[in-house]
Scaffold this motif. Structure first.
Motif, PDB file in Angstrom:
ATOM      1  N   GLU A 144       0.744  -1.051  -0.046  1.00 45.44           N
ATOM      2  CA  GLU A 144       0.120  -0.045  -0.058  1.00 45.44           C
ATOM      3  C   GLU A 144       0.740   1.346   0.037  1.00 45.44           C
ATOM      4  OE1 GLU A 144      -1.782   0.714   4.201  1.00 45.44           O
ATOM      5  OE2 GLU A 144      -1.079  -1.349   4.438  1.00 45.44           O
ATOM      6  N   ASN A 145       0.407   2.295  -0.728  1.00 50.33           N
ATOM      7  CA  ASN A 145       1.074   3.655  -0.321  1.00 50.33           C
ATOM      8  C   ASN A 145      -0.241   4.662  -0.262  1.00 50.33           C
ATOM      9  OD1 ASN A 145      -0.151   4.416  -3.317  1.00 50.33           O
ATOM     10  ND2 ASN A 145       1.873   3.140  -3.939  1.00 50.33           N
ATOM     11  N   LYS A 146      -0.006   5.651  -0.550  1.00 55.38           N
ATOM     12  CA  LYS A 146      -1.055   6.978  -0.405  1.00 55.38           C
ATOM     13  C   LYS A 146      -1.903   6.807  -1.469  1.00 55.38           C
ATOM     14  CE  LYS A 146       1.804  10.226   2.379  1.00 55.38           C
ATOM     15  NZ  LYS A 146       2.310  11.578   2.221  1.00 55.38           N
ATOM     16  N   GLU A 147      -1.643   6.452  -2.712  1.00 55.43           N
ATOM     17  CA  GLU A 147      -2.549   6.648  -3.869  1.00 55.43           C
ATOM     18  C   GLU A 147      -3.276   5.030  -4.212  1.00 55.43           C
ATOM     19  OE1 GLU A 147      -3.748   9.134  -5.497  1.00 55.43           O
ATOM     20  OE2 GLU A 147      -2.690  10.446  -4.038  1.00 55.43           O
ATOM     21  N   TRP A 148      -2.489   4.060  -4.027  1.00 56.53           N
ATOM     22  CA  TRP A 148      -2.985   2.759  -4.428  1.00 56.53           C
ATOM     23  C   TRP A 148      -2.832   1.704  -3.363  1.00 56.53           C
ATOM     24  CZ3 TRP A 148      -5.968   2.374  -8.918  1.00 56.53           C
ATOM     25  CH2 TRP A 148      -5.845   3.617  -9.624  1.00 56.53           C
ATOM     26  N   ILE A 149      -3.694   0.933  -3.263  1.00 54.44           N
ATOM     27  CA  ILE A 149      -3.484  -0.380  -2.391  1.00 54.44           C
ATOM     28  C   ILE A 149      -3.657  -1.738  -3.356  1.00 54.44           C
ATOM     29  CG2 ILE A 149      -4.733  -1.633  -0.414  1.00 54.44           C
ATOM     30  CD1 ILE A 149      -4.079   1.330   0.091  1.00 54.44           C
ATOM     31  N   LYS A 150      -2.587  -2.427  -3.070  1.00 54.13           N
ATOM     32  CA  LYS A 150      -2.157  -3.774  -3.873  1.00 54.13           C
ATOM     33  C   LYS A 150      -3.046  -4.997  -3.058  1.00 54.13           C
ATOM     34  CE  LYS A 150       1.266  -6.886  -5.626  1.00 54.13           C
ATOM     35  NZ  LYS A 150       2.909  -6.906  -5.583  1.00 54.13           N
ATOM     36  N   VAL A 151      -4.063  -5.491  -3.776  1.00 54.55           N
ATOM     37  CA  VAL A 151      -4.886  -6.621  -2.893  1.00 54.55           C
ATOM     38  C   VAL A 151      -4.672  -7.966  -3.764  1.00 54.55           C
ATOM     39  CG1 VAL A 151      -6.141  -4.633  -2.034  1.00 54.55           C
ATOM     40  CG2 VAL A 151      -6.956  -5.959  -4.187  1.00 54.55           C
ATOM     41  N   ARG A 152      -4.983  -8.729  -3.088  1.00 54.98           N
ATOM     42  CA  ARG A 152      -5.385 -10.153  -3.683  1.00 54.98           C
ATOM     43  C   ARG A 152      -6.793 -10.180  -4.147  1.00 54.98           C
ATOM     44  NH1 ARG A 152      -3.931 -16.279  -2.628  1.00 54.98           N
ATOM     45  NH2 ARG A 152      -4.998 -17.192  -4.391  1.00 54.98           N
ATOM     46  N   HIS A 153      -6.700 -10.397  -5.603  1.00 54.29           N
ATOM     47  CA  HIS A 153      -8.327 -10.463  -6.126  1.00 54.29           C
ATOM     48  C   HIS A 153      -8.299 -11.818  -6.661  1.00 54.29           C
ATOM     49  CE1 HIS A 153     -11.654  -9.645  -8.715  1.00 54.29           C
ATOM     50  NE2 HIS A 153     -10.850  -9.604  -9.872  1.00 54.29           N
ATOM     51  N   GLU A 154      -9.294 -12.654  -6.486  1.00 54.53           N
ATOM     52  CA  GLU A 154      -9.409 -14.098  -6.680  1.00 54.53           C
ATOM     53  C   GLU A 154      -8.223 -14.591  -6.875  1.00 54.53           C
ATOM     54  OE1 GLU A 154     -11.535 -13.475 -10.329  1.00 54.53           O
ATOM     55  OE2 GLU A 154     -13.521 -12.909  -9.397  1.00 54.53           O
ATOM     56  N   LYS A 155      -7.665 -15.013  -8.028  1.00 53.87           N
ATOM     57  CA  LYS A 155      -6.349 -15.834  -7.930  1.00 53.87           C
ATOM     58  C   LYS A 155      -4.977 -14.985  -8.426  1.00 53.87           C
ATOM     59  CE  LYS A 155      -8.918 -20.081  -9.138  1.00 53.87           C
ATOM     60  NZ  LYS A 155      -9.134 -21.158 -10.027  1.00 53.87           N
ATOM     61  N   SER A 156      -5.254 -13.936  -8.433  1.00 52.28           N
ATOM     62  CA  SER A 156      -4.179 -12.892  -8.751  1.00 52.28           C
ATOM     63  C   SER A 156      -4.043 -11.849  -8.027  1.00 52.28           C
ATOM     64  CB  SER A 156      -4.389 -12.646 -10.357  1.00 52.28           C
ATOM     65  OG  SER A 156      -3.223 -11.803 -10.825  1.00 52.28           O
ATOM     66  N   ILE A 157      -3.751 -10.385  -8.441  1.00 53.96           N
ATOM     67  CA  ILE A 157      -3.424  -9.282  -7.682  1.00 53.96           C
ATOM     68  C   ILE A 157      -4.133  -8.339  -8.533  1.00 53.96           C
ATOM     69  CG2 ILE A 157      -1.270  -9.958  -6.628  1.00 53.96           C
ATOM     70  CD1 ILE A 157       0.041  -7.788  -8.778  1.00 53.96           C
ATOM     71  N   ALA A 158      -4.457  -7.301  -7.683  1.00 53.92           N
ATOM     72  CA  ALA A 158      -5.236  -6.009  -8.419  1.00 53.92           C
ATOM     73  C   ALA A 158      -5.000  -4.815  -7.671  1.00 53.92           C
ATOM     74  CB  ALA A 158      -6.850  -6.145  -8.548  1.00 53.92           C
ATOM     75  N   TYR A 159      -5.455  -3.529  -8.202  1.00 54.06           N
ATOM     76  CA  TYR A 159      -5.176  -2.142  -7.613  1.00 54.06           C
ATOM     77  C   TYR A 159      -6.274  -1.587  -7.156  1.00 54.06           C
ATOM     78  CZ  TYR A 159      -0.061  -3.133  -8.423  1.00 54.06           C
ATOM     79  OH  TYR A 159       1.228  -3.917  -8.399  1.00 54.06           O
ATOM     80  N   ILE A 160      -6.415  -1.089  -5.884  1.00 56.64           N
ATOM     81  CA  ILE A 160      -7.563  -0.237  -5.564  1.00 56.64           C
ATOM     82  C   ILE A 160      -7.311   1.030  -5.156  1.00 56.64           C
ATOM     83  CG2 ILE A 160      -9.606  -0.187  -4.189  1.00 56.64           C
ATOM     84  CD1 ILE A 160      -9.790  -2.957  -3.617  1.00 56.64           C
ATOM     85  N   ASN A 161      -7.767   2.079  -5.733  1.00 57.58           N
ATOM     86  CA  ASN A 161      -7.740   3.431  -5.228  1.00 57.58           C
ATOM     87  C   ASN A 161      -7.790   3.511  -3.627  1.00 57.58           C
ATOM     88  OD1 ASN A 161      -8.275   6.711  -4.845  1.00 57.58           O
ATOM     89  ND2 ASN A 161      -7.253   6.451  -6.641  1.00 57.58           N
ATOM     90  N   ALA A 162      -6.741   4.070  -3.062  1.00 56.16           N
ATOM     91  CA  ALA A 162      -6.726   4.283  -1.581  1.00 56.16           C
ATOM     92  C   ALA A 162      -7.818   5.054  -1.154  1.00 56.16           C
ATOM     93  CB  ALA A 162      -5.357   4.989  -1.138  1.00 56.16           C
ATOM     94  N   HIS A 163      -8.440   6.026  -1.831  1.00 51.56           N
ATOM     95  CA  HIS A 163      -9.637   6.889  -1.556  1.00 51.56           C
ATOM     96  C   HIS A 163     -11.028   5.943  -1.311  1.00 51.56           C
ATOM     97  CE1 HIS A 163      -6.692   9.776  -2.744  1.00 51.56           C
ATOM     98  NE2 HIS A 163      -7.217  10.598  -1.937  1.00 51.56           N
ATOM     99  N   SER A 164     -11.034   4.582  -2.007  1.00 50.64           N
ATOM    100  CA  SER A 164     -12.370   4.036  -2.211  1.00 50.64           C
ATOM    101  C   SER A 164     -12.205   2.912  -0.805  1.00 50.64           C
ATOM    102  CB  SER A 164     -12.435   3.390  -3.379  1.00 50.64           C
ATOM    103  OG  SER A 164     -12.166   4.087  -4.477  1.00 50.64           O
ATOM    104  N   VAL A 165     -10.989   2.905   0.033  1.00 52.38           N
ATOM    105  CA  VAL A 165     -11.251   1.780   1.097  1.00 52.38           C
ATOM    106  C   VAL A 165     -10.762   2.210   2.387  1.00 52.38           C
ATOM    107  CG1 VAL A 165     -10.734   0.141  -0.666  1.00 52.38           C
ATOM    108  CG2 VAL A 165      -8.855   1.116   0.048  1.00 52.38           C
TER     109      VAL A 165
END
Length: 448
Positions: A144-165
């Motif tokens: 994670e950083n101030k702008e993006w959160i790297k998360v596990r999504h199903e069987k891979s990875i994805a990025y979510i905007n930090a302002h949404s979580v």
């Protein structure tokens, strides 16, 4: 290996058919390469699914993951990564720590706090949209950083905007829903006996086709009263929501954020690239140059106030009108603002600022911002209805601002001045602050 290749080359050199020789040599080299990998380093079998990436960087694009029981060939290690030849014969990179191990080691969880959150392939608002999560969905945080959160999504990875979580310490709660429907799997089924497919998102537009009950379409976008669907590989069309049923829950309009700090604002610098916009006899610059300059300054100001801001363009490039609105819809923006400078038939014929709206939910935004812009010493033409595509196709409250005339000598003098540009930035941002603070209430003019 090199000596072996030279031997192969010499062996084929006497052959008359050069093309066949080259092809046979290629087959031999590939076979030797695969054999070399297998003999030199040893094939390995996966005991659990492992993600594979295009490079040895944390933000690399994911490739096809290796499934349990599949065989891959290691090439060599590069720091915390291992370069491999995958079962699909792609060169890729595996983290030496598997995704399962990263997930198990994680002590952080991201909970979607906005009504929706987009999961993207890269930490970039314009990156490929993998899926859309709903409020309350939970994901394991990998980085994670101030702008993006790297998360596990199903069987891979994805990025979510930090302002949404909201990110907190802990594990995913039992029974928490982290599922989402990928955009490619979003479909509608026609439920009306017959439905019209429109060229645009209103019933006055051209009817492309009439379709029967039971017909299904892939959904590429959701507007206020319409689904945007893939009619064929080259053409999109629109069907009324009342005529179809979706396999997902469409995004519904919600209350306006109570503070600008909780808002997502998309700013659209009009024109760009090969589309210069309005030209002028009074300056060498074009409309596209001024819209970008003011938009960048406005974005900086709004970010300073705590808003999450996205620009439809950040350089001299062009984006279709539909894709400008589509970006705002994908980002579930709270506000969409398109900035322009006007022009009229004759030089010095018209002057001033005009605010345009399309839907009734745009009107309050237009009036609040225009009310603030009246504090600038330039003619104000008030709020007017505008049938512009960027307004029609945007789900959120939207406004198009014409901030002066490019073919009015006095207006151009203002437009070129840093003072006027700063005034525009401060008046628009003040209007937005009041819009969120007062929950979109239309300002009442004081009577004496």
């Amino acid at each position: 290996m090199m000596k072996m290749l030279e031997t192969i080359k010499a062996w084929f050199s006497h052959k008359k058919n050069a093309s066949l020789s080259i092809f046979m040599a290629f087959l031999v080299v590939v076979t030797l390469f695969a054999t070399h990998l297998q003999w030199g380093n040893g094939q390995r079998m996966i005991e659990g699914e492992v993600p594979v990436y295009s490079s040895n960087r944390s933000d690399a694009s994911p490739l096809i993951p290796i499934q349990k029981g599949e065989v891959y060939y290691p090439i060599h290690k590069e720091g915390d990564w291992e370069k491999i030849l995958s079962p699909s014969r792609q060169i890729g990179f595996m983290p030496t720590t598997t995704l399962a191990e990263q997930t198990k080691a994680s002590k952080r969880v991201a909970i979607v706090s906005s009504r929706t959150a987009n999961l993207r392939r890269q930490p970039d608002a314009k990156s490929y949209l993998l899926a859309t999560a709903k409020k309350g969905n939970q994901f394991v945080v990998l980085d994670e950083n101030k702008e993006w959160i790297k998360v596990r999504h199903e069987k891979s990875i994805a990025y979510i905007n930090a302002h949404s979580v909201n990110v907190r310490d802990g594990k995913i709660a039992k029974g928490a829903n982290s599922s989402s429907i990928p955009m490619k799997d979003r479909k509608i089924k026609i439920t009306a006996n017959e439905a019209k497919l429109y060229a645009e998102s209103h019933t006055n537009s051209t009817v492309i086709d009439h379709v029967k009950k039971g017909k299904t379409f892939q959904v590429v976008g959701v507007l206020e009263d319409f689904y945007e669907v893939a009619y064929n590989k080259d053409l999109f069309a629109f069907v009324k929501k009342s005529a179809a049923k979706a396999n997902f829950t469409p995004i519904e309009r919600v209350n306006i954020p109570k503070s600008i700090k909780d808002s997502t604002i998309v700013i659209d610098p009009g024109h760009g690239g090969e589309d210069p916009g309005a030209s002028s006899d009074y300056t060498k610059k074009h409309e596209k140059d001024f819209t970008l300059k003011v938009s960048k300054a406005l974005a900086k100001r709004l970010k300073g106030l705590g808003a999450h801001v996205i620009l439809t363009r950040e350089d001299d490039s062009n984006l279709s009108l539909r894709n400008r609105a589509k970006l705002a819809n994908e980002e579930t923006a709270d506000v969409f603002i398109s900035l322009h400078f006007d022009s009229s038939g004759e030089n010095n014929e018209n002057s001033g600022i005009t605010s345009y709206y399309y839907n009734k939910h745009d009107l309050a935004l237009s009036q609040v911002i225009n009310h603030s812009l009246k504090k600038i010493n330039i003619q104000n033409n008030g709020d007017q209805f505008g049938d512009f595509m960027v307004l029609r196709e945007s789900d959120c409250p939207s406004v198009l601002l014409e901030m002066g005339y490019m073919n009015n000598k006095k207006d151009v003098k203002r437009i070129e001045s840093k003072k006027y540009q700063q005034q525009l930035v401060y008046r628009i941002s003040d209007g937005l602050e009041n819009y969120f603070k007062n929950q979109g209430k239309i300002p009442q003019s004081k009577t004496k």
